[in-house]
Design a protein around this motif. Structure first.
Motif: not given
Length: 161
Positions: A17, A127, A130-131, A134, A142, A145, A149
């Protein structure tokens, strides 16, 4: 399951991540920083018909501008404005050497090619969002993400090539 193995897996996930967020930040920084600006004569404009081999048989045209230093894709509406113009101004990004924007020599309006906009700004921002989500909702996002990634790493590799 052994607790040390669980910690290693969790650390590996966090590491991936962090790498993805760093890659996204590098891509955004490369897109935002103007880089070197060039004004070159237009050598050629190439129109290419892109066909889809599906039941509908759709197609579209793509346009590419050739200068002394670079050749890069432009939008169809911009390509039609070029007729009769001899020079173009464009900016090359500092990290990935991509054309960030382009404009006609006598115009203040900057144009950005849609793929560059999505690759350099939209995908990295989504991104990162979303991370960050997460971190709060671990199990609920999960898979999402992980998908983003992979997308950001693929985008990073695309920009390197």
């Amino acid at each position: 399951m052994d607790s040390s193995k669980l910690k290693k897996e969790f650390t590996l996930t966090q590491w991936f991540q962090v790498l993805s967020i760093l890659a996204a930040l590098m891509i955004i920084i490369d897109f935002i920083i103007p880089g070197k600006v060039y004004t070159d004569p237009i050598l050629n404009i190439k129109k290419e018909r892109q066909q889809y081999y599906n039941a509908a048989g759709n197609s579209h045209s793509s346009y590419k501008v050739f200068t002394e230093r670079e050749d890069f894709n432009v939008s169809g509406s911009f390509a039609k404005q070029i007729k009769g113009v001899e020079k173009i101004t464009y900016s090359i990004s500092p990290l990935f050497n991509e054309v960030n924007y382009y404009s006609l020599i006598d115009s203040e309006k900057r144009n950005v090619y849609s793929l560059r906009l999505v690759s350099g700004l939209v995908l990295p921002l989504i991104t990162i969002l979303i991370l960050l989500l997460a971190l709060k909702y671990k199990k609920r996002v999960e898979i999402l993400s992980f998908v983003f990634q992979v997308l950001i790493i693929a985008d990073f590799i695309y920009l390197l090539l």
